[in-house]
Design a protein around this motif. Sequence first.
Motif, PDB file in Angstrom:
ATOM      1  N   ILE A   1       0.755  -1.114   0.096  1.00 40.33           N
ATOM      2  CA  ILE A   1       0.156   0.071   0.128  1.00 40.33           C
ATOM      3  C   ILE A   1       0.906   1.167   0.024  1.00 40.33           C
ATOM      4  O   ILE A   1       2.103   1.037   0.335  1.00 40.33           O
ATOM      5  N   TYR A   2       0.344   2.469  -0.547  1.00 37.74           N
ATOM      6  CA  TYR A   2       1.020   3.648  -0.548  1.00 37.74           C
ATOM      7  C   TYR A   2       0.349   4.759  -0.545  1.00 37.74           C
ATOM      8  O   TYR A   2      -0.908   4.585  -0.899  1.00 37.74           O
ATOM      9  N   PRO A   3       0.818   5.811   0.184  1.00 32.53           N
ATOM     10  CA  PRO A   3      -0.190   7.069   0.243  1.00 32.53           C
ATOM     11  C   PRO A   3      -0.524   7.652  -0.844  1.00 32.53           C
ATOM     12  O   PRO A   3       0.373   7.884  -1.863  1.00 32.53           O
ATOM     13  N   CYS A   4      -1.591   8.447  -1.105  1.00 33.31           N
ATOM     14  CA  CYS A   4      -1.966   8.964  -2.340  1.00 33.31           C
ATOM     15  C   CYS A   4      -2.625  10.450  -1.995  1.00 33.31           C
ATOM     16  O   CYS A   4      -3.831  10.233  -1.388  1.00 33.31           O
ATOM     17  N   SER A   5      -2.257  11.471  -2.541  1.00 34.77           N
ATOM     18  CA  SER A   5      -2.877  12.686  -2.218  1.00 34.77           C
ATOM     19  C   SER A   5      -3.751  13.241  -3.440  1.00 34.77           C
ATOM     20  O   SER A   5      -3.967  14.311  -3.626  1.00 34.77           O
ATOM     21  N   CYS A   6      -3.824  12.309  -4.639  1.00 31.29           N
ATOM     22  CA  CYS A   6      -4.116  12.808  -5.885  1.00 31.29           C
ATOM     23  C   CYS A   6      -5.697  13.109  -5.713  1.00 31.29           C
ATOM     24  O   CYS A   6      -6.371  12.451  -5.023  1.00 31.29           O
TER      25      CYS A   6
ATOM     26  N   SER B   1      -5.063   9.426   0.831  1.00 33.23           N
ATOM     27  CA  SER B   1      -5.690   7.895   1.124  1.00 33.23           C
ATOM     28  C   SER B   1      -4.481   7.103   1.183  1.00 33.23           C
ATOM     29  O   SER B   1      -3.515   7.352   0.838  1.00 33.23           O
ATOM     30  N   LEU B   2      -5.012   5.670   1.048  1.00 33.29           N
ATOM     31  CA  LEU B   2      -4.066   4.757   1.073  1.00 33.29           C
ATOM     32  C   LEU B   2      -4.557   3.638  -0.088  1.00 33.29           C
ATOM     33  O   LEU B   2      -5.799   3.142  -0.141  1.00 33.29           O
TER      34      LEU B   2
ATOM     35  N   GLY C   1       2.006  11.198  -4.813  1.00 35.39           N
ATOM     36  CA  GLY C   1       2.629  11.151  -3.528  1.00 35.39           C
ATOM     37  C   GLY C   1       1.769  11.562  -2.465  1.00 35.39           C
ATOM     38  O   GLY C   1       0.608  11.993  -2.410  1.00 35.39           O
ATOM     39  N   GLU C   2       2.241  11.841  -1.232  1.00 34.32           N
ATOM     40  CA  GLU C   2       1.874  12.252   0.023  1.00 34.32           C
ATOM     41  C   GLU C   2       2.149  13.754   0.181  1.00 34.32           C
ATOM     42  O   GLU C   2       3.318  14.232   0.415  1.00 34.32           O
TER      43      GLU C   2
ATOM     44  N   LEU D   1      -7.941   1.701  -0.173  1.00 29.50           N
ATOM     45  CA  LEU D   1      -8.505   0.981   0.995  1.00 29.50           C
ATOM     46  C   LEU D   1      -8.718   1.951   2.039  1.00 29.50           C
ATOM     47  O   LEU D   1      -9.448   1.395   3.002  1.00 29.50           O
ATOM     48  N   LYS D   2      -8.102   2.886   2.231  1.00 38.19           N
ATOM     49  CA  LYS D   2      -8.528   4.015   3.631  1.00 38.19           C
ATOM     50  C   LYS D   2      -8.781   5.409   2.718  1.00 38.19           C
ATOM     51  O   LYS D   2      -7.624   5.767   1.953  1.00 38.19           O
ATOM     52  N   ARG D   3      -9.902   6.077   3.079  1.00 33.90           N
ATOM     53  CA  ARG D   3     -10.026   7.047   2.265  1.00 33.90           C
ATOM     54  C   ARG D   3      -9.404   8.540   2.924  1.00 33.90           C
ATOM     55  O   ARG D   3      -8.999   8.355   4.064  1.00 33.90           O
TER      56      ARG D   3
END
Length: 303
Positions: free
Chosen positions: A106-111, A135-136, A129-130, A165-167
């Motif tokens: 999993i990875y963090p996403c700010s898109c 989200s994840l 990226g973050e 997976l996580k908002r």
Amino acid sequence: MSLSSNSSPSSERYVGRFAPSPTGPLHFGSLVCALGSYLDAIAHGGHWLIRMEDLDPPREVPGAAERILHSLHTHGLHSHSPVVWQSKRHDLYQHALQQLRAQDQIYPCSCTREQVRRAGGHTKANCIGESGPHSLRFQCAGAREGFTDIWQGAQQQAIDEDPILKRKDGLYAYQLAVVVDDIAQGVNHVVRGADLLDCTGIQRCLFRALGAEPPQFGHLPLVMNEAGQKLSKQNHAAPLDDNKASSNLIQALGFLGLRPSQDLAANTPAHILVWASAHWQRKAVDRHNRRSTNSTTATPGNS
């Protein structure tokens, strides 16, 4: 609680489930799905569970969960174990995320949605990226999943986007919670509506990432309205009339390919379900989405 399972679905007792969201009362399409999952479990000597997917408070309707459970009870559809509420299982979901993080999956996403739209999808390669709220996402884009659905047959699904997976608002996403709960509850047969067929490939990937064998999937045909739309709360489908439970069951059985007699409708839901469990045949279900008509649900002399 461990999330892993090394057993094949075919080597265990059948465990199925019905998992409604409390965004409104049950309608006829919901009953078809609940009844199909129940009958397939009972006919195979299995265990049937009810799980309330109450993970999205902004979309929930006050009192809907209780009304759903009342409707199921009125129609004779009783869980073989206490009802599970997803809102009380956050620790399980967080544990699963920690497992996936340790595996670098999993990875963090700010898109933003607009950035994802312009990119034509989302993968780690095109993620910004973050940067602030994020989200994840589960890294699975590029995978291909092949499986045989009970009713929809051979499937090949290409996964072209990493799912959330996580908002960003901190809520756990459906894709994570449904898989984690199916693993934790030992669900090895998932019978649900055909509108969820397209997300099955992602869920199969997630099952394996969490160390579990994917269940057998079966996607039932959808009940359509006069406009050719799926019966749904969003399309203002009429709520089930719990005072007509036996009649509702007879109509739903007809949609699922059984041919109960008119006389059976005079019986209690419990009696109807005993008859239906004894007569259930997967091959009788027409896999095509369609409207339901009373004229197809009852024929004389076959009780």
